[in-house]
Motif scaffolding. Structure first.
Motif, PDB file in Angstrom:
ATOM      1  N   LEU A 255       0.900  -1.099  -0.049  1.00 23.85           N
ATOM      2  CA  LEU A 255      -0.037  -0.026  -0.257  1.00 23.85           C
ATOM      3  C   LEU A 255       0.945   1.321   0.179  1.00 23.85           C
ATOM      4  CD1 LEU A 255      -2.704  -1.196   2.353  1.00 23.85           C
ATOM      5  CD2 LEU A 255      -3.086  -0.436   0.230  1.00 23.85           C
ATOM      6  N   LEU A 256       1.996   1.337   0.861  1.00 23.06           N
ATOM      7  CA  LEU A 256       2.938   2.580   0.762  1.00 23.06           C
ATOM      8  C   LEU A 256       3.544   2.650  -0.356  1.00 23.06           C
ATOM      9  CD1 LEU A 256       3.876   4.307   2.816  1.00 23.06           C
ATOM     10  CD2 LEU A 256       6.034   2.855   3.213  1.00 23.06           C
ATOM     11  N   ILE A 257       3.949   1.634  -1.146  1.00 20.98           N
ATOM     12  CA  ILE A 257       4.643   1.895  -2.543  1.00 20.98           C
ATOM     13  C   ILE A 257       3.582   2.272  -3.533  1.00 20.98           C
ATOM     14  CG2 ILE A 257       5.744   0.699  -4.283  1.00 20.98           C
ATOM     15  CD1 ILE A 257       7.223  -1.120  -2.460  1.00 20.98           C
ATOM     16  N   MET A 258       2.391   1.652  -3.694  1.00 16.51           N
ATOM     17  CA  MET A 258       1.448   1.968  -4.480  1.00 16.51           C
ATOM     18  C   MET A 258       1.187   3.209  -4.383  1.00 16.51           C
ATOM     19  SD  MET A 258      -2.486   0.530  -4.406  1.00 16.51           S
ATOM     20  CE  MET A 258      -2.745   1.769  -3.281  1.00 16.51           C
ATOM     21  N   SER A 259       0.736   3.698  -3.084  1.00 15.38           N
ATOM     22  CA  SER A 259       0.434   4.952  -2.913  1.00 15.38           C
ATOM     23  C   SER A 259       1.004   6.281  -3.204  1.00 15.38           C
ATOM     24  CB  SER A 259      -0.349   5.313  -1.490  1.00 15.38           C
ATOM     25  OG  SER A 259       0.702   5.067  -0.618  1.00 15.38           O
ATOM     26  N   THR A 260       2.286   6.159  -2.909  1.00 12.96           N
ATOM     27  CA  THR A 260       3.470   7.109  -3.283  1.00 12.96           C
ATOM     28  C   THR A 260       4.125   7.249  -4.499  1.00 12.96           C
ATOM     29  OG1 THR A 260       5.088   5.748  -1.975  1.00 12.96           O
ATOM     30  CG2 THR A 260       4.187   7.225  -0.463  1.00 12.96           C
ATOM     31  N   VAL A 261       4.560   6.119  -4.821  1.00 13.10           N
ATOM     32  CA  VAL A 261       5.189   5.925  -6.130  1.00 13.10           C
ATOM     33  C   VAL A 261       4.094   6.148  -7.273  1.00 13.10           C
ATOM     34  CG1 VAL A 261       6.744   4.614  -7.745  1.00 13.10           C
ATOM     35  CG2 VAL A 261       7.151   4.314  -5.373  1.00 13.10           C
ATOM     36  N   GLY A 262       2.909   5.684  -7.038  1.00  9.20           N
ATOM     37  CA  GLY A 262       1.807   5.868  -8.006  1.00  9.20           C
ATOM     38  C   GLY A 262       1.536   7.276  -8.252  1.00  9.20           C
ATOM     39  N   GLY A 263       2.109   8.252  -7.456  1.00  6.17           N
ATOM     40  CA  GLY A 263       1.618   9.556  -7.667  1.00  6.17           C
ATOM     41  C   GLY A 263       2.515  10.099  -8.954  1.00  6.17           C
ATOM     42  N   LEU A 264       3.522   9.167  -9.263  1.00  8.37           N
ATOM     43  CA  LEU A 264       4.108   9.727 -10.664  1.00  8.37           C
ATOM     44  C   LEU A 264       3.592   9.531 -11.949  1.00  8.37           C
ATOM     45  CD1 LEU A 264       7.641   8.180  -9.756  1.00  8.37           C
ATOM     46  CD2 LEU A 264       7.169  10.584  -9.662  1.00  8.37           C
ATOM     47  N   GLN A 423      -8.148  -3.514  -8.491  1.00 12.13           N
ATOM     48  CA  GLN A 423      -8.592  -3.517  -9.943  1.00 12.13           C
ATOM     49  C   GLN A 423      -7.542  -2.740 -10.568  1.00 12.13           C
ATOM     50  OE1 GLN A 423     -12.482  -1.978 -10.788  1.00 12.13           O
ATOM     51  NE2 GLN A 423     -12.852  -3.459 -12.434  1.00 12.13           N
ATOM     52  N   ALA A 424      -6.843  -1.672 -10.027  1.00 10.07           N
ATOM     53  CA  ALA A 424      -5.794  -0.913 -10.702  1.00 10.07           C
ATOM     54  C   ALA A 424      -4.482  -1.697 -10.783  1.00 10.07           C
ATOM     55  CB  ALA A 424      -5.813   0.402 -10.030  1.00 10.07           C
ATOM     56  N   ALA A 425      -4.202  -2.853 -10.157  1.00 12.23           N
ATOM     57  CA  ALA A 425      -2.871  -3.367  -9.959  1.00 12.23           C
ATOM     58  C   ALA A 425      -2.111  -3.448 -11.249  1.00 12.23           C
ATOM     59  CB  ALA A 425      -3.087  -4.707  -9.246  1.00 12.23           C
ATOM     60  N   GLY A 426      -2.776  -3.833 -12.393  1.00  8.68           N
ATOM     61  CA  GLY A 426      -2.087  -4.058 -13.462  1.00  8.68           C
ATOM     62  C   GLY A 426      -1.803  -3.016 -14.212  1.00  8.68           C
ATOM     63  N   ILE A 427      -2.566  -1.981 -14.041  1.00 12.87           N
ATOM     64  CA  ILE A 427      -2.281  -0.553 -14.563  1.00 12.87           C
ATOM     65  C   ILE A 427      -1.333   0.192 -13.815  1.00 12.87           C
ATOM     66  CG2 ILE A 427      -4.035  -0.608 -16.443  1.00 12.87           C
ATOM     67  CD1 ILE A 427      -5.528   1.567 -14.534  1.00 12.87           C
ATOM     68  N   TRP A 428      -1.046  -0.102 -12.878  1.00 15.47           N
ATOM     69  CA  TRP A 428      -0.096   0.843 -11.832  1.00 15.47           C
ATOM     70  C   TRP A 428       1.169   1.158 -12.728  1.00 15.47           C
ATOM     71  CZ3 TRP A 428       4.188  -0.585  -8.882  1.00 15.47           C
ATOM     72  CH2 TRP A 428       4.761   0.500  -7.767  1.00 15.47           C
ATOM     73  N   ILE A 429       1.834   0.267 -12.992  1.00 10.24           N
ATOM     74  CA  ILE A 429       3.193   0.680 -13.837  1.00 10.24           C
ATOM     75  C   ILE A 429       3.125   1.081 -15.011  1.00 10.24           C
ATOM     76  CG2 ILE A 429       5.210  -0.507 -14.427  1.00 10.24           C
ATOM     77  CD1 ILE A 429       5.311  -2.425 -12.204  1.00 10.24           C
ATOM     78  N   PRO A 430       2.090   0.656 -15.823  1.00  9.18           N
ATOM     79  CA  PRO A 430       2.017   1.267 -16.943  1.00  9.18           C
ATOM     80  C   PRO A 430       1.475   2.910 -17.137  1.00  9.18           C
ATOM     81  CG  PRO A 430       0.932  -0.913 -17.150  1.00  9.18           C
ATOM     82  CD  PRO A 430       1.349  -0.537 -15.895  1.00  9.18           C
ATOM     83  N   SER A 431       0.784   3.205 -16.009  1.00 13.74           N
ATOM     84  CA  SER A 431       0.189   4.676 -15.995  1.00 13.74           C
ATOM     85  C   SER A 431       1.593   5.418 -15.524  1.00 13.74           C
ATOM     86  CB  SER A 431      -0.815   4.515 -14.633  1.00 13.74           C
ATOM     87  OG  SER A 431      -2.109   4.031 -15.141  1.00 13.74           O
ATOM     88  N   ILE A 432       2.385   4.782 -14.777  1.00 15.38           N
ATOM     89  CA  ILE A 432       3.640   5.741 -14.522  1.00 15.38           C
ATOM     90  C   ILE A 432       4.385   5.552 -15.837  1.00 15.38           C
ATOM     91  CG2 ILE A 432       5.924   5.662 -13.361  1.00 15.38           C
ATOM     92  CD1 ILE A 432       4.279   4.104 -11.025  1.00 15.38           C
ATOM     93  N   LEU A 433       4.819   4.448 -16.525  1.00 16.30           N
ATOM     94  CA  LEU A 433       5.538   4.533 -17.679  1.00 16.30           C
ATOM     95  C   LEU A 433       5.107   5.427 -18.878  1.00 16.30           C
ATOM     96  CD1 LEU A 433       6.134   0.602 -18.205  1.00 16.30           C
ATOM     97  CD2 LEU A 433       7.700   2.235 -17.122  1.00 16.30           C
ATOM     98  N   GLN A 434       3.960   5.666 -18.951  1.00 17.81           N
ATOM     99  CA  GLN A 434       3.353   6.771 -20.022  1.00 17.81           C
ATOM    100  C   GLN A 434       3.506   7.953 -19.662  1.00 17.81           C
ATOM    101  OE1 GLN A 434      -1.098   7.021 -20.539  1.00 17.81           O
ATOM    102  NE2 GLN A 434      -1.360   7.234 -18.308  1.00 17.81           N
ATOM    103  N   VAL A 435       3.960   8.391 -18.364  1.00 13.44           N
ATOM    104  CA  VAL A 435       4.359   9.830 -18.144  1.00 13.44           C
ATOM    105  C   VAL A 435       5.933  10.040 -18.278  1.00 13.44           C
ATOM    106  CG1 VAL A 435       4.509  11.243 -16.101  1.00 13.44           C
ATOM    107  CG2 VAL A 435       2.254  10.041 -16.678  1.00 13.44           C
ATOM    108  N   VAL A 436       6.673   8.775 -17.657  1.00 14.59           N
ATOM    109  CA  VAL A 436       8.234   9.054 -17.615  1.00 14.59           C
ATOM    110  C   VAL A 436       8.971   8.437 -18.897  1.00 14.59           C
ATOM    111  CG1 VAL A 436       7.762   9.005 -15.015  1.00 14.59           C
ATOM    112  CG2 VAL A 436       8.447   6.836 -16.297  1.00 14.59           C
ATOM    113  N   TRP A 437       8.119   7.636 -19.649  1.00  9.98           N
ATOM    114  CA  TRP A 437       9.062   6.954 -20.465  1.00  9.98           C
ATOM    115  C   TRP A 437       8.577   7.236 -21.931  1.00  9.98           C
ATOM    116  CZ3 TRP A 437       9.221   1.195 -21.860  1.00  9.98           C
ATOM    117  CH2 TRP A 437      10.259   1.015 -22.883  1.00  9.98           C
ATOM    118  N   TRP A 438       9.345   7.821 -23.017  1.00  6.83           N
ATOM    119  CA  TRP A 438       8.928   8.299 -24.201  1.00  6.83           C
ATOM    120  C   TRP A 438       8.388   7.023 -25.004  1.00  6.83           C
ATOM    121  CZ3 TRP A 438      10.887   6.637 -29.226  1.00  6.83           C
ATOM    122  CH2 TRP A 438      12.215   6.079 -29.039  1.00  6.83           C
TER     123      TRP A 438
END
Length: 532
Positions: A255-264, A423-438
């Protein structure tokens, strides 16, 4: 005086408080009718001219709904103080306020779906925008349904009304000022509702603690019950394990990782979409950042106040087995222990809590249906007058659909824990990648969404029901889903072409994203779109 089915007495003064609040909200719609009808931007974003404190109050008010004390009560009653980590996902706003919030506000996209057309290019971007627009139209209807279901439960408990009446009545009242004034009505009513709800939450929670014997009395009674561990938010049932009824250190870490890192990222949480509307309604990038940070911070304070009150409820009513029964605990503290006269203030506060969330999701769902489906795909040449009219019709459609869904829901806690983070577990990393990786493209993000929706239902609900998979703890479900979906979007990323470079350069110059954008940055410098 009127006596409810539970023995709770409503005096004439109690009804005065209730009626005054409802009239105040309707008057908001009348006052801001002219502003809401001027344009699509006014109807859905209040003209993008709001100071930070208005959308900040709206962020807090929107995420203080009639279902919120139910599922937080459920988590705290089940898990003790450690259950406070379930709603800790709101901490993503602290990171987002200074990273993804700024990027999104610079894009000027009216919705998260529209942002997909700015970030990505080609057919994949169009499919992604249509997918997110359709999904968010449905999800806002779904949120309206469980919020209305929560109000139905309260009215059954309080007045003995038929469930359908509680589901329909107060949500329909809210629809009046949303239909009339659009987002102007939402934001101005949210300001009042946010202040009222915070005061009422504090009043009822402190009263509940007092009734339970004060802080020392709660500590003593928990010790007598052999439940002192409930006061410790870091009491874990081991570091990790596979018992679905336990709360492990890995649940907390996840929960800690998801909530903080997820803000990216953008789109990591169900909360992101209402927040996106507040971001774009702020008058500047700085105002958008302050609004998201402040709204999230107050929400965390509210959760802490609720947590203490639920411990008070536990010592008054220990060992309730039914989830549907104990998740009503905070409401029972108010209605069963407040004196006459204050009960009406409490009920008015509940209505304020309810209306603030309903208004947001009626307007937000209509935004996706109008801006991203009707305007973008069906009638690109629509006039501003037509768009406002269609926005009102879509609001009505969402209202009716939410009633149908709301009448089928019983338990709130299980649905919310699933919808908010599993329900958002699988898109957690992709939602970050679309912001930080071209290099992360539209096809990768679209595939992660589809794979995540299918796999989350299979892993959490369908396969355990069929006996093909055991009930797993939440931390295992989260990382299992993250890994399974990664097996889809990682190959798709490298098997499909990058988005058009010129399109990426234009987006980069406009939004100035952070992260791994060096090739795009260099091209933007060469074209003179940004300084070196």
């Amino acid at each position: 005086m009127q006596e409810a089915a539970t023995g709770i007495v409503f005096t004439p003064l109690d009804w005065v408080w209730t009626i005054m609040l409802i009239l105040l909200m309707i008057v908001c719609g009348v006052i801001f009718y002219r502003l809401g009808k001027r344009s699509e931007s006014d109807f859905f974003l209040a003209g993008r001219g709001l100071p930070w404190w208005l959308p900040a109050t709206s962020v807090y008010a929107t995420h203080t709904a009639t279902d919120t004390p139910m599922w937080i009560t459920g988590a705290i009653y089940q898990c003790g103080a450690r259950g406070i980590w379930y709603p800790f996902f709101a901490a993503w706003t602290a990171i987002s306020a200074f990273v993804s919030t700024r990027i999104f506000r610079r894009s000027l996209a009216m919705s998260q779906a529209e942002w997909q057309n700015l970030r990505y290019s080609g057919l994949g971007a169009e499919l992604l925008r249509g997918w997110l627009a359709g999904w968010q139209t449905f999800m806002n209807m779904f949120v309206l349904a469980w919020v209305s279901a929560a109000m139905g439960k309260i009215c059954v408990y309080l007045f003995g009304w038929p469930n359908w009446l509680g589901v329909v009545l107060f949500t329909s009242v809210c629809a009046v000022y949303v239909l009339v004034a659009g987002y102007w009505g939402v934001i101005m009513a949210d300001f009042q509702q946010g202040v009222i709800s915070f005061l009422v939450i504090t009043l009822v929670s402190c009263w509940g603690v007092y009734v339970a014997g004060g802080p020392l009395g709660i500590v003593s009674k928990l010790a007598d019950l052999g439940e002192s561990w409930r006061m410790n938010p870091f009491h874990f049932d081991g570091f990790w394990g596979l018992d679905s009824g336990s709360f492990y250190a890995m649940d907390f870490i996840t929960l800690l990782i998801m909530s903080t890192v997820g803000g990216l990222g953008m789109g990591n949480f169900i909360d992101w979409y209402p927040e996106a509307q507040r971001i774009q309604s702020a008058k500047s990038v700085r105002d958008a950042s302050y609004s998201i940070w402040a709204g999230g911070f107050v929400s965390l304070i509210r959760n802490s106040i609720w947590a203490v009150a639920i411990l008070a409820f536990f010592v008054l009513y220990p060992n309730i087995q039914s989830e549907a029964e104990y998740e009503m605990g905070w409401f029972r503290l108010g209605f069963e222990y407040l004196p006459a006269g204050l009960i009406g203030i409490f009920f008015a506060g509940i209505i304020a809590i309810h209306l603030s969330t309903v208004s947001t999701h009626l307007n937000l769902g209509s935004l996706y249906a109008t801006r991203d489906l009707y305007h973008h795909y069906i009638n690109p040449e629509a006039t501003q007058e037509q768009l406002v009219k269609v926005g009102r019709w879509n609001t009505l459609f969402l209202l009716i659909g939410s009633f149908v869904l709301g009448l089928t829901m019983q338990s709130i806690t299980s649905w919310l824990i699933f919808a908010l983070w599993l329900q958002a577990a699988g898109i957690w990393i992709p939602s970050i990648l679309q912001v930080v990786w071209w290099r992360f493209n539209s096809w990768a993000y679209l595939s992660s969404w589809i794979a995540n929706l299918v796999m989350s239902w299979l892993v959490v609900w369908v396969l355990p029901e069929l006996g093909l998979l055991p009930d797993l703890p939440n931390w295992v479900n989260f990382w299992l889903l993250a890994g399974l979906v990664a097996l889809v979007y990682i190959p798709v990323t490298f098997m499909t072409k990058p988005d058009d470079r010129d399109h990426l350069v234009r987006y980069y110059a406009m939004a100035r994203p952070l992260g791994f954008w060096r090739p795009v940055h260099e091209d933007a410098v060469k074209k003179g779109l940004i300084g070196s």
